[in-house]
Scaffold this motif. Structure first.
Motif, PDB file in Angstrom:
ATOM      1  N   ALA A  77       0.831  -1.206   0.000  1.00 52.51           N
ATOM      2  CA  ALA A  77       0.000   0.000   0.000  1.00 52.51           C
ATOM      3  C   ALA A  77       0.865   1.256   0.000  1.00 52.51           C
ATOM      4  CB  ALA A  77      -0.940  -0.002   1.200  1.00 52.51           C
ATOM      5  N   ILE A  78       1.921   1.229   0.773  1.00 53.37           N
ATOM      6  CA  ILE A  78       2.833   2.376   0.828  1.00 53.37           C
ATOM      7  C   ILE A  78       3.499   2.594  -0.525  1.00 53.37           C
ATOM      8  CG2 ILE A  78       5.049   3.134   1.798  1.00 53.37           C
ATOM      9  CD1 ILE A  78       4.031   1.950   4.499  1.00 53.37           C
ATOM     10  N   ALA A  79       3.945   1.507  -1.153  1.00 54.27           N
ATOM     11  CA  ALA A  79       4.609   1.608  -2.458  1.00 54.27           C
ATOM     12  C   ALA A  79       3.667   2.169  -3.528  1.00 54.27           C
ATOM     13  CB  ALA A  79       5.138   0.241  -2.888  1.00 54.27           C
ATOM     14  N   ALA A  80       2.375   1.895  -3.413  1.00 50.59           N
ATOM     15  CA  ALA A  80       1.410   2.344  -4.412  1.00 50.59           C
ATOM     16  C   ALA A  80       0.895   3.757  -4.160  1.00 50.59           C
ATOM     17  CB  ALA A  80       0.229   1.369  -4.460  1.00 50.59           C
ATOM     18  N   HIS A  81       1.149   4.304  -2.985  1.00 45.45           N
ATOM     19  CA  HIS A  81       0.627   5.633  -2.648  1.00 45.45           C
ATOM     20  C   HIS A  81       1.572   6.718  -3.175  1.00 45.45           C
ATOM     21  CE1 HIS A  81      -0.737   9.046  -0.257  1.00 45.45           C
ATOM     22  NE2 HIS A  81      -1.872   8.385  -0.143  1.00 45.45           N
ATOM     23  N   PRO A  82       1.032   7.771  -3.768  1.00 44.97           N
ATOM     24  CA  PRO A  82       1.902   8.795  -4.362  1.00 44.97           C
ATOM     25  C   PRO A  82       2.668   9.669  -3.363  1.00 44.97           C
ATOM     26  CG  PRO A  82      -0.407   9.442  -4.542  1.00 44.97           C
ATOM     27  CD  PRO A  82      -0.382   8.047  -3.992  1.00 44.97           C
ATOM     28  N   ASN A  83       2.188   9.763  -2.109  1.00 41.92           N
ATOM     29  CA  ASN A  83       2.858  10.660  -1.166  1.00 41.92           C
ATOM     30  C   ASN A  83       2.642  10.205   0.271  1.00 41.92           C
ATOM     31  OD1 ASN A  83       4.142  12.782   0.107  1.00 41.92           O
ATOM     32  ND2 ASN A  83       2.525  14.266  -0.307  1.00 41.92           N
ATOM     33  N   VAL A  84       3.207   9.082   0.631  1.00 42.23           N
ATOM     34  CA  VAL A  84       3.038   8.543   1.981  1.00 42.23           C
ATOM     35  C   VAL A  84       3.575   9.515   3.027  1.00 42.23           C
ATOM     36  CG1 VAL A  84       3.743   6.699   3.539  1.00 42.23           C
ATOM     37  CG2 VAL A  84       3.020   6.154   1.239  1.00 42.23           C
ATOM     38  N   ALA A  85       4.689  10.131   2.742  1.00 44.56           N
ATOM     39  CA  ALA A  85       5.296  11.051   3.711  1.00 44.56           C
ATOM     40  C   ALA A  85       4.377  12.231   4.017  1.00 44.56           C
ATOM     41  CB  ALA A  85       6.644  11.549   3.199  1.00 44.56           C
ATOM     42  N   GLY A  86       3.500  12.586   3.113  1.00 37.50           N
ATOM     43  CA  GLY A  86       2.610  13.716   3.324  1.00 37.50           C
ATOM     44  C   GLY A  86       1.341  13.390   4.092  1.00 37.50           C
ATOM     45  N   ILE A  87       1.082  12.097   4.352  1.00 38.82           N
ATOM     46  CA  ILE A  87      -0.159  11.709   5.027  1.00 38.82           C
ATOM     47  C   ILE A  87      -0.278  12.337   6.420  1.00 38.82           C
ATOM     48  CG2 ILE A  87      -1.502   9.784   5.977  1.00 38.82           C
ATOM     49  CD1 ILE A  87      -0.485   8.096   3.581  1.00 38.82           C
ATOM     50  N   PRO A  88       0.726  12.193   7.284  1.00 37.27           N
ATOM     51  CA  PRO A  88       0.568  12.784   8.632  1.00 37.27           C
ATOM     52  C   PRO A  88       0.339  14.298   8.604  1.00 37.27           C
ATOM     53  CG  PRO A  88       2.410  11.252   8.594  1.00 37.27           C
ATOM     54  CD  PRO A  88       1.976  11.433   7.169  1.00 37.27           C
ATOM     55  N   GLU A  89       1.090  14.999   7.769  1.00 39.87           N
ATOM     56  CA  GLU A  89       0.938  16.458   7.686  1.00 39.87           C
ATOM     57  C   GLU A  89      -0.464  16.826   7.174  1.00 39.87           C
ATOM     58  OE1 GLU A  89       2.854  19.841   4.880  1.00 39.87           O
ATOM     59  OE2 GLU A  89       4.304  18.587   5.961  1.00 39.87           O
ATOM     60  N   ARG A  90      -0.944  16.103   6.175  1.00 41.32           N
ATOM     61  CA  ARG A  90      -2.285  16.342   5.644  1.00 41.32           C
ATOM     62  C   ARG A  90      -3.331  16.100   6.719  1.00 41.32           C
ATOM     63  NH1 ARG A  90      -6.567  13.702   5.146  1.00 41.32           N
ATOM     64  NH2 ARG A  90      -8.094  14.179   3.600  1.00 41.32           N
ATOM     65  N   ASN A  91      -3.182  15.001   7.478  1.00 45.16           N
ATOM     66  CA  ASN A  91      -4.149  14.675   8.519  1.00 45.16           C
ATOM     67  C   ASN A  91      -4.201  15.749   9.594  1.00 45.16           C
ATOM     68  OD1 ASN A  91      -4.713  12.332   7.141  1.00 45.16           O
ATOM     69  ND2 ASN A  91      -3.611  10.996   8.551  1.00 45.16           N
ATOM     70  N   VAL A  92      -3.043  16.212  10.014  1.00 43.74           N
ATOM     71  CA  VAL A  92      -2.992  17.275  11.028  1.00 43.74           C
ATOM     72  C   VAL A  92      -3.692  18.521  10.494  1.00 43.74           C
ATOM     73  CG1 VAL A  92      -1.457  18.823  12.300  1.00 43.74           C
ATOM     74  CG2 VAL A  92      -0.966  16.370  12.221  1.00 43.74           C
ATOM     75  N   ALA A  93      -3.427  18.866   9.245  1.00 40.08           N
ATOM     76  CA  ALA A  93      -4.061  20.049   8.658  1.00 40.08           C
ATOM     77  C   ALA A  93      -5.579  19.877   8.597  1.00 40.08           C
ATOM     78  CB  ALA A  93      -3.491  20.314   7.264  1.00 40.08           C
ATOM     79  N   VAL A  94      -6.041  18.710   8.201  1.00 37.65           N
ATOM     80  CA  VAL A  94      -7.482  18.458   8.132  1.00 37.65           C
ATOM     81  C   VAL A  94      -8.112  18.599   9.515  1.00 37.65           C
ATOM     82  CG1 VAL A  94      -9.215  16.620   7.791  1.00 37.65           C
ATOM     83  CG2 VAL A  94      -7.463  17.018   6.061  1.00 37.65           C
ATOM     84  N   LEU A  95      -7.513  17.963  10.514  1.00 34.46           N
ATOM     85  CA  LEU A  95      -8.102  17.980  11.856  1.00 34.46           C
ATOM     86  C   LEU A  95      -8.019  19.357  12.499  1.00 34.46           C
ATOM     87  CD1 LEU A  95      -6.936  14.467  12.992  1.00 34.46           C
ATOM     88  CD2 LEU A  95      -9.242  15.184  12.354  1.00 34.46           C
TER      89      LEU A  95
END
Length: 175
Positions: A146-164
């Motif tokens: 799943a990680i290999a197929a995702h375009p921006n795994v490193a950006g997930i935590p930052e995106r989540n924090v911004a959303v919340l």
């Protein structure tokens, strides 16, 4: 409806509406849609019983390829986050003697989850907050794929924090 059914349903609702609904984990939707998530509830408050159930669930996951991942829900114990965090260390130490290192890993969720160095009321903590203390048992191979197929795994935590944090600023309340 009995308590166990209610607790499992509350977990499914949290997963569907919060985790998947806000796309906090882009890997959760597929196994949820495919009904490949096993929900296990351990009602005991005894750490030894919880550890034994963890072993049972790891063995179930190992022998049941139709199950993608397991959420071990622990509603009657580990309410104190520090006690829970100590138990997470115990849970992780169980994997190696079972010969399951590199096969499974544990992600942690708790109603009072708080990242180190983050204020308790910071919405960023909500990324790991759940209705009940729980351990998420993951297949490492599936996670790697799943990680290999995702375009921006490193950006997930930052995106989540911004959303919340954005949700809090829109509502004026902590999410």
């Amino acid at each position: 409806m009995n308590t166990e059914v209610n607790e499992i349903q509350a977990t499914k609702t949290w997963l569907e509406q919060f985790v998947i609904g806000l796309n906090l984990c882009p890997f959760a939707a597929k196994p949820f849609r495919e009904d490949r998530i096993h929900y296990a509830l351990e009602a005991s408050a005894e750490p030894t019983q919880i550890a034994e159930r963890l072993i049972d669930e790891l063995e179930r996951l190992q022998t049941s390829p139709e199950i993608e991942t397991t959420l071990l829900i622990i509603p009657n114990a580990l309410d104190d986050f520090d006690v829970y965090w100590d138990f997470v260390e115990v849970a992780e130490s169980i994997i190696e003697p079972l010969g399951l290192m590199g096969i499974f890993q544990i992600a942690s969720f708790h109603p009072k989850y708080c990242f180190e160095g983050v204020e308790t009321d910071d919405p960023a903590n909500r990324t790991n907050r759940s209705p009940y203390p729980m351990l998420h048992l993951l297949r490492e191979q599936s996670l790697s794929e799943a990680i290999a197929a995702h375009p921006n795994v490193a950006g997930i935590p930052e995106r989540n924090v911004a959303v919340l944090r954005g949700l809090k600023s829109k509502t004026g309340e902590a999410t």
